[in-house]
Design an enzyme around this catalytic site. Structure first.
Site, short mmCIF file in Angstrom:
data_model
loop_
_atom_site.label_atom_id
_atom_site.label_comp_id
_atom_site.label_asym_id
_atom_site.label_seq_id
_atom_site.Cartn_x
_atom_site.Cartn_y
_atom_site.Cartn_z
N LYS A 10 0.81 -1.22 0.00
CA LYS A 10 0.00 0.00 0.00
C LYS A 10 0.85 1.28 0.00
CE LYS A 10 -3.92 -2.23 2.34
NZ LYS A 10 -4.95 -2.06 3.40
N TYR A 50 -12.63 -2.60 -3.49
CA TYR A 50 -13.23 -2.68 -2.16
C TYR A 50 -14.75 -2.66 -2.22
CZ TYR A 50 -8.67 -2.05 0.15
OH TYR A 50 -7.38 -2.20 0.61
N ASN A 113 -2.05 -0.19 7.00
CA ASN A 113 -1.54 -1.48 7.47
C ASN A 113 -0.67 -2.17 6.43
OD1 ASN A 113 -3.52 -2.16 5.69
ND2 ASN A 113 -4.79 -3.31 7.13
N HIS A 116 -2.37 -5.34 1.43
CA HIS A 116 -3.64 -6.03 1.22
C HIS A 116 -3.32 -7.39 0.59
CE1 HIS A 116 -7.66 -7.06 -0.20
NE2 HIS A 116 -7.04 -7.44 -1.31
N GLU A 127 -9.82 -10.17 -7.86
CA GLU A 127 -8.84 -9.09 -7.72
C GLU A 127 -7.74 -9.19 -8.79
OE1 GLU A 127 -7.68 -9.42 -3.60
OE2 GLU A 127 -9.66 -8.73 -2.90
P1 CMP Z 1 -7.37 -4.60 3.61
O1 CMP Z 1 -6.86 -5.97 3.90
O2 CMP Z 1 -6.84 -3.87 2.44
O3 CMP Z 1 -8.98 -4.69 3.52
C1 CMP Z 1 -9.81 -3.59 3.83
C2 CMP Z 1 -9.04 -2.45 4.40
O4 CMP Z 1 -9.84 -1.50 5.08
C3 CMP Z 1 -8.10 -2.97 5.48
O5 CMP Z 1 -7.06 -3.68 4.91
C4 CMP Z 1 -7.73 -1.70 6.20
O6 CMP Z 1 -6.77 -0.93 5.47
C5 CMP Z 1 -9.07 -0.97 6.15
N1 CMP Z 1 -9.86 -1.19 7.35
C6 CMP Z 1 -10.53 -2.29 7.71
N2 CMP Z 1 -11.19 -2.10 8.86
C7 CMP Z 1 -10.95 -0.83 9.22
C8 CMP Z 1 -11.36 -0.02 10.31
N3 CMP Z 1 -12.17 -0.50 11.27
N4 CMP Z 1 -10.90 1.24 10.37
C9 CMP Z 1 -10.09 1.72 9.40
N5 CMP Z 1 -9.67 1.01 8.33
C10 CMP Z 1 -10.09 -0.26 8.24
#
Ligand code: CMP
Length: 136
Positions: A10, A50, A113, A116, A127
């Site tokens: 990311k 998403y 984070n 993905h 995807e």
């Molecule tokens: P990802 O695995 O890319 O899938 C969905 C993304 O949404 C997740 O990683 C985080 O980056 C984001 N995400 C999921 N839950 C939350 C949350 N409660 N608050 C903020 N971001 C979130």
């Protein structure tokens, strides 16, 4: 029989100079990089990628973050790659991710984070079709 999964390194990881560190972990595990490209996600692709989160309260800031700069999209291949990569990446909320995982070692946010990774064979197919239509 190699399984394929879609991974996004990311924009936070690109900004922090962690692309090499993250790729290194996947390569050392024995996963093959079948395809890799750096690009910036636009809003349309974010909404498609998403789709299941469009109505969630966290989606607008997630979309801003995911479209905020370049990311690295890749297809990783290997035995049980989907589950192996999810385990290596760690829990979505990096504050709760286990030590030894990408998020547990390198991040401290629920949104930013770093990575993905597809969560099922259906997600991986969908995807890969979005990011690498020529390889789907
Ligand atoms: P990802 O695995 O890319 O899938 C969905 C993304 O949404 C997740 O990683 C985080 O980056 C984001 N995400 C999921 N839950 C939350 C949350 N409660 N608050 C903020 N971001 C979130």
């Amino acid at each position: 029989m190699a399984e394929r999964t879609l991974v996004l390194i990311k924009p936070d990881a690109v900004r922090r100079g962690l692309v090499g560190e993250i790729l290194r972990r996947f390569e050392r595990r024995g996963l093959a990089i079948d395809a890799m490209v750096q690009r910036t996600m636009d809003g349309r692709l974010a909404d498609a990628h998403y789709a299941q989160h469009l109505e969630k309260p966290f989606y607008p800031p997630l979309k801003d973050f995911m479209t905020s700069g370049p990311l690295v999209a890749l297809i990783l291949a290997g035995d049980e790659a989907i589950e192996v990569v999810r385990t290596m990446v760690g829990a979505t909320d990096a504050r709760k991710a286990a030590a030894g995982t990408v998020r547990g070692d390198l991040a401290l946010s629920n949104r930013e984070n770093l990575v993905h990774a597809s969560d099922s064979p259906d997600s991986a197919r969908r995807e890969i079709g979005l990011w690498f239509p020529e390889l789907a």
